[in-house]
Design a protein around this motif. Sequence first.
Motif, PDB file in Angstrom:
ATOM      1  N   VAL A   1      -5.108   6.988   5.567  1.00  0.00           N
ATOM      2  CA  VAL A   1      -4.586   5.636   5.414  1.00  0.00           C
ATOM      3  C   VAL A   1      -3.132   5.570   5.881  1.00  0.00           C
ATOM      4  O   VAL A   1      -2.714   4.586   6.500  1.00  0.00           O
ATOM      5  N   SER A   2      -2.364   6.625   5.647  1.00  0.00           N
ATOM      6  CA  SER A   2      -0.974   6.657   6.109  1.00  0.00           C
ATOM      7  C   SER A   2      -0.898   6.551   7.623  1.00  0.00           C
ATOM      8  O   SER A   2      -0.036   5.861   8.166  1.00  0.00           O
ATOM      9  N   TYR A   3      -1.796   7.256   8.321  1.00  0.00           N
ATOM     10  CA  TYR A   3      -1.844   7.136   9.781  1.00  0.00           C
ATOM     11  C   TYR A   3      -2.073   5.688  10.187  1.00  0.00           C
ATOM     12  O   TYR A   3      -1.379   5.140  11.039  1.00  0.00           O
TER      13      TYR A   3
ATOM     14  N   VAL B   1       0.839  -1.204   0.000  1.00  0.00           N
ATOM     15  CA  VAL B   1       0.000   0.000   0.000  1.00  0.00           C
ATOM     16  C   VAL B   1       0.875   1.256   0.000  1.00  0.00           C
ATOM     17  O   VAL B   1       0.615   2.201  -0.741  1.00  0.00           O
ATOM     18  N   SER B   2       1.938   1.256   0.792  1.00  0.00           N
ATOM     19  CA  SER B   2       2.855   2.405   0.813  1.00  0.00           C
ATOM     20  C   SER B   2       3.509   2.611  -0.547  1.00  0.00           C
ATOM     21  O   SER B   2       3.679   3.749  -1.001  1.00  0.00           O
ATOM     22  N   SER B   3       3.854   1.527  -1.207  1.00  0.00           N
ATOM     23  CA  SER B   3       4.442   1.622  -2.545  1.00  0.00           C
ATOM     24  C   SER B   3       3.435   2.195  -3.538  1.00  0.00           C
ATOM     25  O   SER B   3       3.792   3.014  -4.398  1.00  0.00           O
ATOM     26  N   TYR B   4       2.198   1.797  -3.411  1.00  0.00           N
ATOM     27  CA  TYR B   4       1.162   2.352  -4.283  1.00  0.00           C
ATOM     28  C   TYR B   4       1.013   3.855  -4.050  1.00  0.00           C
ATOM     29  O   TYR B   4       0.823   4.622  -4.993  1.00  0.00           O
ATOM     30  N   PHE B   5       1.122   4.273  -2.805  1.00  0.00           N
ATOM     31  CA  PHE B   5       1.032   5.707  -2.498  1.00  0.00           C
ATOM     32  C   PHE B   5       2.192   6.468  -3.142  1.00  0.00           C
ATOM     33  O   PHE B   5       2.026   7.605  -3.578  1.00  0.00           O
ATOM     34  N   THR B   6       3.351   5.870  -3.204  1.00  0.00           N
ATOM     35  CA  THR B   6       4.484   6.503  -3.884  1.00  0.00           C
ATOM     36  C   THR B   6       4.173   6.655  -5.369  1.00  0.00           C
ATOM     37  O   THR B   6       4.402   7.714  -5.967  1.00  0.00           O
ATOM     38  N   TYR B   7       3.644   5.602  -5.971  1.00  0.00           N
ATOM     39  CA  TYR B   7       3.234   5.661  -7.378  1.00  0.00           C
ATOM     40  C   TYR B   7       2.161   6.736  -7.575  1.00  0.00           C
ATOM     41  O   TYR B   7       2.206   7.506  -8.539  1.00  0.00           O
ATOM     42  N   ASP B   8       1.219   6.809  -6.652  1.00  0.00           N
ATOM     43  CA  ASP B   8       0.156   7.797  -6.746  1.00  0.00           C
ATOM     44  C   ASP B   8       0.718   9.213  -6.644  1.00  0.00           C
ATOM     45  O   ASP B   8       0.235  10.124  -7.322  1.00  0.00           O
TER      46      ASP B   8
ATOM     47  N   ASN C   1       6.184  11.385  13.096  1.00  0.00           N
ATOM     48  CA  ASN C   1       6.435  12.231  11.925  1.00  0.00           C
ATOM     49  C   ASN C   1       5.178  12.361  11.069  1.00  0.00           C
ATOM     50  O   ASN C   1       4.842  13.453  10.611  1.00  0.00           O
ATOM     51  N   THR C   2       4.480  11.286  10.862  1.00  0.00           N
ATOM     52  CA  THR C   2       3.249  11.313  10.066  1.00  0.00           C
ATOM     53  C   THR C   2       2.178  12.159  10.744  1.00  0.00           C
ATOM     54  O   THR C   2       1.484  12.938  10.086  1.00  0.00           O
TER      55      THR C   2
END
Length: 125
Positions: A53-55, A27-34, A109-110
């Motif tokens: 979702v990051s939280y 999911v984190s990788s998809y967020f990078t792509y997004d 940090n988030t």
Amino acid sequence: MNSNEEKIRLLELQLFATIVFLVVTIVSSYFTYDEIKRLKNEPSLDQNFRRDVSYILKVISVLVVIIFLYVDVTNYKIAKDNNENLRAFTNSIIVSSITLIASILALINTITTNNDIANTENPNV
């Protein structure tokens, strides 16, 4: 519960935590792509959705690390009861403890940089 049954239970718990960690990573990788899509002015996910979702992903990551630390401490106790060499188990506890600190810092940090999702999802070291 005998030692082998306990070891099996711990391995199953560790396998579960690993699978959850892989899902978080995907999911984190998809967020990078997004984020790449967003920077190219292409349609992308809503920023509030990504932030929320990051939280959740960071909290899950902390919980996964706690599971690994629990497994390490329990394996240490089993090894101690069986008079095994404890060095590797001690090292695993130290590594899991450091990882827990890092995952808590990533969560903080988030939380504290709530508008900059791209940098909090994949912070630069």
